[in-house]
Design a protein around this motif. Sequence first.
Motif, PDB file in Angstrom:
ATOM      1  N   LYS A 118       0.834  -1.208   0.000  1.00 59.61           N
ATOM      2  CA  LYS A 118       0.000   0.000   0.000  1.00 59.61           C
ATOM      3  C   LYS A 118       0.869   1.259   0.000  1.00 59.61           C
ATOM      4  N   LEU A 119       1.893   1.260   0.853  1.00 61.83           N
ATOM      5  CA  LEU A 119       2.781   2.413   0.958  1.00 61.83           C
ATOM      6  C   LEU A 119       3.501   2.669  -0.362  1.00 61.83           C
ATOM      7  N   SER A 120       4.004   1.601  -0.951  1.00 61.91           N
ATOM      8  CA  SER A 120       4.722   1.703  -2.225  1.00 61.91           C
ATOM      9  C   SER A 120       3.798   2.175  -3.344  1.00 61.91           C
ATOM     10  N   ASN A 121       2.590   1.624  -3.398  1.00 56.56           N
ATOM     11  CA  ASN A 121       1.631   2.049  -4.416  1.00 56.56           C
ATOM     12  C   ASN A 121       1.300   3.525  -4.291  1.00 56.56           C
ATOM     13  N   ALA A 122       1.061   3.973  -3.059  1.00 54.04           N
ATOM     14  CA  ALA A 122       0.731   5.374  -2.832  1.00 54.04           C
ATOM     15  C   ALA A 122       1.849   6.276  -3.353  1.00 54.04           C
ATOM     16  N   CYS A 123       3.087   5.921  -3.028  1.00 49.91           N
ATOM     17  CA  CYS A 123       4.228   6.725  -3.477  1.00 49.91           C
ATOM     18  C   CYS A 123       4.323   6.744  -5.006  1.00 49.91           C
ATOM     19  N   THR A 124       4.140   5.601  -5.627  1.00 52.06           N
ATOM     20  CA  THR A 124       4.227   5.511  -7.086  1.00 52.06           C
ATOM     21  C   THR A 124       3.161   6.375  -7.754  1.00 52.06           C
ATOM     22  N   TYR A 125       1.926   6.287  -7.276  1.00 47.91           N
ATOM     23  CA  TYR A 125       0.833   7.043  -7.885  1.00 47.91           C
ATOM     24  C   TYR A 125       1.033   8.548  -7.690  1.00 47.91           C
ATOM     25  N   ILE A 126       1.534   8.938  -6.530  1.00 51.23           N
ATOM     26  CA  ILE A 126       1.777  10.360  -6.277  1.00 51.23           C
ATOM     27  C   ILE A 126       2.902  10.871  -7.184  1.00 51.23           C
ATOM     28  N   ARG A 127       3.946  10.081  -7.336  1.00 51.32           N
ATOM     29  CA  ARG A 127       5.024  10.476  -8.250  1.00 51.32           C
ATOM     30  C   ARG A 127       4.524  10.611  -9.688  1.00 51.32           C
ATOM     31  N   ASN A 128       3.524   9.807 -10.038  1.00 49.23           N
ATOM     32  CA  ASN A 128       2.974   9.835 -11.390  1.00 49.23           C
ATOM     33  C   ASN A 128       1.954  10.952 -11.588  1.00 49.23           C
ATOM     34  N   GLY A 129       1.742  11.763 -10.532  1.00 48.79           N
ATOM     35  CA  GLY A 129       0.884  12.931 -10.686  1.00 48.79           C
ATOM     36  C   GLY A 129      -0.424  12.925  -9.934  1.00 48.79           C
ATOM     37  N   ALA A 130      -0.718  11.870  -9.187  1.00 51.74           N
ATOM     38  CA  ALA A 130      -1.966  11.839  -8.421  1.00 51.74           C
ATOM     39  C   ALA A 130      -1.942  12.898  -7.318  1.00 51.74           C
ATOM     40  N   MET A 131      -3.085  13.500  -7.070  1.00 51.51           N
ATOM     41  CA  MET A 131      -3.220  14.429  -5.947  1.00 51.51           C
ATOM     42  C   MET A 131      -3.047  13.658  -4.639  1.00 51.51           C
ATOM     43  N   PHE A 132      -2.465  14.299  -3.629  1.00 55.96           N
ATOM     44  CA  PHE A 132      -2.160  13.655  -2.348  1.00 55.96           C
ATOM     45  C   PHE A 132      -3.002  14.301  -1.258  1.00 55.96           C
ATOM     46  N   LEU A 133      -3.966  13.541  -0.718  1.00 58.14           N
ATOM     47  CA  LEU A 133      -4.813  13.998   0.380  1.00 58.14           C
ATOM     48  C   LEU A 133      -4.625  13.091   1.586  1.00 58.14           C
ATOM     49  N   ALA A 134      -4.899  13.623   2.771  1.00 58.11           N
ATOM     50  CA  ALA A 134      -4.819  12.833   4.003  1.00 58.11           C
ATOM     51  C   ALA A 134      -6.008  13.169   4.889  1.00 58.11           C
ATOM     52  N   THR A 135      -6.544  12.159   5.566  1.00 57.90           N
ATOM     53  CA  THR A 135      -7.730  12.378   6.392  1.00 57.90           C
ATOM     54  C   THR A 135      -7.458  13.280   7.590  1.00 57.90           C
ATOM     55  N   HIS A 136      -6.221  13.243   8.125  1.00 56.48           N
ATOM     56  CA  HIS A 136      -5.889  14.071   9.279  1.00 56.48           C
ATOM     57  C   HIS A 136      -4.378  14.068   9.485  1.00 56.48           C
ATOM     58  N   LEU A 137      -3.906  14.990  10.328  1.00 53.74           N
ATOM     59  CA  LEU A 137      -2.453  15.153  10.477  1.00 53.74           C
ATOM     60  C   LEU A 137      -1.868  14.576  11.756  1.00 53.74           C
ATOM     61  N   ASP A 138      -2.672  13.917  12.589  1.00 53.14           N
ATOM     62  CA  ASP A 138      -2.157  13.370  13.848  1.00 53.14           C
ATOM     63  C   ASP A 138      -0.961  12.457  13.586  1.00 53.14           C
ATOM     64  N   ILE A 139       0.116  12.694  14.314  1.00 50.56           N
ATOM     65  CA  ILE A 139       1.343  11.909  14.144  1.00 50.56           C
ATOM     66  C   ILE A 139       1.272  10.605  14.933  1.00 50.56           C
ATOM     67  N   ASN A 140       0.719  10.680  16.129  1.00 50.74           N
ATOM     68  CA  ASN A 140       0.595   9.504  16.994  1.00 50.74           C
ATOM     69  C   ASN A 140      -0.832   9.348  17.481  1.00 50.74           C
ATOM     70  N   CYS A 141      -1.226   8.101  17.733  1.00 57.78           N
ATOM     71  CA  CYS A 141      -2.536   7.805  18.306  1.00 57.78           C
ATOM     72  C   CYS A 141      -2.332   7.264  19.720  1.00 57.78           C
ATOM     73  N   PRO A 142      -3.009   7.838  20.722  1.00 57.57           N
ATOM     74  CA  PRO A 142      -2.827   7.361  22.096  1.00 57.57           C
ATOM     75  C   PRO A 142      -3.523   6.032  22.320  1.00 57.57           C
ATOM     76  N   THR A 143      -2.881   5.134  23.064  1.00 58.39           N
ATOM     77  CA  THR A 143      -3.484   3.878  23.485  1.00 58.39           C
ATOM     78  C   THR A 143      -3.229   3.711  24.978  1.00 58.39           C
ATOM     79  N   GLU A 144      -3.783   2.676  25.561  1.00 56.49           N
ATOM     80  CA  GLU A 144      -3.593   2.433  26.988  1.00 56.49           C
ATOM     81  C   GLU A 144      -2.148   2.105  27.324  1.00 56.49           C
ATOM     82  N   THR A 145      -1.381   1.670  26.319  1.00 53.48           N
ATOM     83  CA  THR A 145       0.014   1.275  26.562  1.00 53.48           C
ATOM     84  C   THR A 145       1.023   2.251  25.969  1.00 53.48           C
TER      85      THR A 145
END
Length: 249
Positions: A118-145
Motif C-alpha cells: 500500500k505504501l509503495s503504491n501510494a508513493c508511485t501514484y503520487i510520483r505519477n501525478g496523483a493528488m495527495f490527500l490525508a484524512t488528518h495530520l495526527d502523528i501519533n494515536c494514544p493507546t492504553e500502553t
Amino acid sequence: MDGTYYLGDKILDGARDFLDAVKETEREYLFFTNNSSRAPEDYIRKLAKMDTPITRDQIMTSGDVTARYLLTHYADKTVYLVGTPPLVENFRAAGVKLVEEQPDIVVVAFDTTLTYEKLSNACTYIRNGAMFLATHLDINCPTETGFIPDCGAFCAAITLSTGKEPKYLGKPFAETVEMVLDKTGYRKEAVTFVGDRLYTDIATGVKNGAKGALVLTGETHLEDVEKSEVKPDAVYASLGEMGQLLRTL
C-alpha cells in the motif's frame, strides 16, 4: 474522543456526567474523532458499551470529512485509499470512486492494516501525478500502553519518498468546521471544540472562528500551553470539571 472522553476501552472519570450537564443546560454535543481507522458505527457500539448511547448524527470522523470533500470537489475523480476495510466500505457507500490502479487522487488515512505494498503504491501514484490527500495530520494515536504511529507519520514517510506534501483534512482544518456547522445548523461563534490536543482539537476552534477548550486528560500538559502558539479559550482538568462548571452557569 481518545484522551478526552475515554482512553482505550475505559471512560474517563466525569466524562459521562459532562454529557448529562450538557443536556441539562439545553446544549447539544457531537463526538468528533480524527481517528479514521474505524467506521462511525464502530464508535457507536464502543460508546454504547460505556453507557453512552448516541445516534449516527452525533458522531463524525475525519473519514466523513474527507469523503464529503471528495464528493464536493472531485466527484468524478478516482481514488486510491490507504485505509482500513471499514473506511473503504464507508467511502464506497458514500459514492467515492475507489480504484486500485492509476488513480487521480491518493488518500492516506490512519490505516492499522498498512502494508508495504500500500505504501509503495501510494508513493508511485503520487510520483505519477496523483493528488495527495490525508484524512488528518495526527502523528501519533494514544493507546492504553502508549502511542502508536498515526496518519501524519505515514504521510511523513510518503513525503520523504516523493517530495510531495498532502492536503490534510479533519481537525484542525476549515473543512471540519464547515461540516460540523452544516450538520448542526449552528453559527461557528456558538460552537466549542473540546479536546486534549492543542494542534488539532483546540486549533480547530480558535483558528476557524469558533472556541477551543482544552482538557488535561490526554496528550497535552499545562506547561505545553505556555510554549504553544495555539492558545485555548479555557483549560480544564477534565470533562468532569467542565460538567460541574456548566451546572453553575
